[in-house]
Design a protein around this motif. Structure first.
Motif, short mmCIF file in Angstrom:
data_model
loop_
_atom_site.label_atom_id
_atom_site.label_comp_id
_atom_site.label_asym_id
_atom_site.label_seq_id
_atom_site.Cartn_x
_atom_site.Cartn_y
_atom_site.Cartn_z
N LEU A 1 9.53 2.91 -0.21
CA LEU A 1 8.10 3.20 -0.10
C LEU A 1 7.33 1.98 0.39
N ARG A 2 6.14 2.21 0.92
CA ARG A 2 5.27 1.13 1.40
C ARG A 2 4.73 0.29 0.26
N ALA A 3 4.53 0.92 -0.90
CA ALA A 3 3.93 0.23 -2.05
C ALA A 3 4.49 0.82 -3.33
N GLN A 4 4.33 0.07 -4.42
CA GLN A 4 4.84 0.49 -5.73
C GLN A 4 3.73 0.93 -6.68
N ASP B 1 -0.19 5.50 -8.01
CA ASP B 1 -0.63 6.65 -7.23
C ASP B 1 0.34 6.98 -6.09
N VAL B 2 0.95 5.96 -5.50
CA VAL B 2 1.94 6.18 -4.43
C VAL B 2 3.19 6.82 -5.01
N LEU B 3 3.67 6.29 -6.13
CA LEU B 3 4.86 6.85 -6.79
C LEU B 3 4.61 8.29 -7.22
N ASP B 4 3.45 8.54 -7.83
CA ASP B 4 3.12 9.89 -8.29
C ASP B 4 3.05 10.89 -7.14
N ALA B 5 2.40 10.50 -6.05
CA ALA B 5 2.28 11.39 -4.89
C ALA B 5 3.66 11.70 -4.31
N PHE B 6 4.51 10.67 -4.20
CA PHE B 6 5.85 10.88 -3.68
C PHE B 6 6.63 11.84 -4.58
N GLU B 7 6.61 11.58 -5.90
CA GLU B 7 7.39 12.39 -6.84
C GLU B 7 6.92 13.84 -6.87
N LYS B 8 5.62 14.07 -6.80
CA LYS B 8 5.11 15.44 -6.79
C LYS B 8 5.55 16.17 -5.52
N SER B 9 5.52 15.47 -4.40
CA SER B 9 5.92 16.10 -3.14
C SER B 9 7.41 16.40 -3.09
N VAL B 10 8.22 15.45 -3.52
CA VAL B 10 9.68 15.65 -3.46
C VAL B 10 10.12 16.75 -4.43
N ALA B 11 9.40 16.93 -5.51
CA ALA B 11 9.74 17.98 -6.48
C ALA B 11 9.57 19.38 -5.89
N ARG B 12 8.83 19.51 -4.81
CA ARG B 12 8.60 20.81 -4.18
C ARG B 12 9.60 21.13 -3.08
N ILE B 13 10.55 20.24 -2.82
CA ILE B 13 11.53 20.48 -1.75
C ILE B 13 12.74 21.18 -2.36
N PRO B 14 12.99 22.43 -1.98
CA PRO B 14 14.06 23.20 -2.61
C PRO B 14 15.46 22.65 -2.37
N ASP B 15 15.66 21.91 -1.29
CA ASP B 15 16.99 21.41 -0.95
C ASP B 15 17.34 20.11 -1.66
N VAL B 16 16.39 19.51 -2.36
CA VAL B 16 16.63 18.27 -3.10
C VAL B 16 17.12 18.64 -4.50
N LEU B 17 18.38 18.33 -4.78
CA LEU B 17 18.95 18.63 -6.10
C LEU B 17 18.60 17.57 -7.13
N GLU B 18 18.52 16.32 -6.68
CA GLU B 18 18.24 15.20 -7.58
C GLU B 18 17.35 14.19 -6.88
N CYS B 19 16.50 13.54 -7.67
CA CYS B 19 15.67 12.45 -7.17
C CYS B 19 15.63 11.40 -8.26
N HIS B 20 16.05 10.18 -7.93
CA HIS B 20 16.12 9.10 -8.90
C HIS B 20 15.28 7.92 -8.45
N LEU B 21 14.43 7.40 -9.34
CA LEU B 21 13.73 6.14 -9.11
C LEU B 21 14.76 5.05 -9.35
N MET B 22 14.89 4.13 -8.38
CA MET B 22 15.98 3.17 -8.42
C MET B 22 15.48 1.74 -8.59
N ALA B 23 16.38 0.89 -9.07
CA ALA B 23 16.21 -0.56 -9.01
C ALA B 23 17.15 -1.02 -7.90
N GLY B 24 16.72 -1.96 -7.10
CA GLY B 24 17.57 -2.43 -6.01
C GLY B 24 16.86 -2.27 -4.68
N GLN B 25 17.64 -2.11 -3.61
CA GLN B 25 17.09 -2.04 -2.25
C GLN B 25 16.16 -0.85 -2.06
#
Length: 152
Positions: free
Chosen positions: A73-76, A79-103
């Motif tokens: 993401l551009r920023a941490q 509001d950026v994280l929340d917007a991303f997570e809400k949007s990705v939760a609506r994608i039917p083809d995404v089985l899992e989404c994990h917030l990561m530490a690292g790259q």
């Protein structure tokens, strides 16, 4: 609540065969049917068992391609994280989404029919996710091990 050995046997049995009848389960873990039923109800009530599902064979429903997508993401900011997570939760083809530490900030597990279908998913959904700076996709060539059973 702490799990005792009987609770662990119950959880292990149910993770492997969630459709066992109470009688079959009680026999497997050496409990009376009434004690088995009470323990399973307690495990459900206390949140150790969060639900029951049917595991669908992805090949039978034409979803044989698995793609892992690393998202930066551009920023941490929250509001950026929340917007991303809400949007990705609506994608039917995404089985899992994990917030990561690292790259990468997020790791997605996406299912598709094939590479062409993934291109559609990418264009239609992934490319328009809010706050994305970069994306790296890796196609799984073969699944070596897959389980839903947690060690308890």
């Amino acid at each position: 609540m702490d799990l005792d050995e009987t609770d662990r046997r119950l959880l292990n049995a149910l993770q492997r065969q969630g459709r066992l009848s109470n009688a079959e389960l009680s026999e497997k873990v050496n409990l009376s049917p009434s004690a088995c039923h009470r323990r399973v109800q307690r495990l459900e009530k206390d949140g150790f068992i969060s639900g029951y599902v049917a595991l669908v064979n992805p090949r039978k429903v034409d979803r044989k391609t698995i793609v892992f997508v690393e998202i930066t993401l551009r920023a941490q900011a929250d509001d950026v994280l929340d917007a991303f997570e809400k949007s990705v939760a609506r994608i039917p083809d995404v089985l899992e989404c994990h917030l990561m530490a690292g790259q990468a900030d997020y790791l997605l597990k996406v299912v598709a029919e094939d590479a062409e279908d993934f291109a559609r998913i990418h264009r239609r959904y992934l490319a328009s996710l809010p706050g994305v700076q970069g994306m790296q996709s890796s196609f799984a060539l073969r699944t070596v091990r897959q389980t839903t059973a947690l060690p308890v």
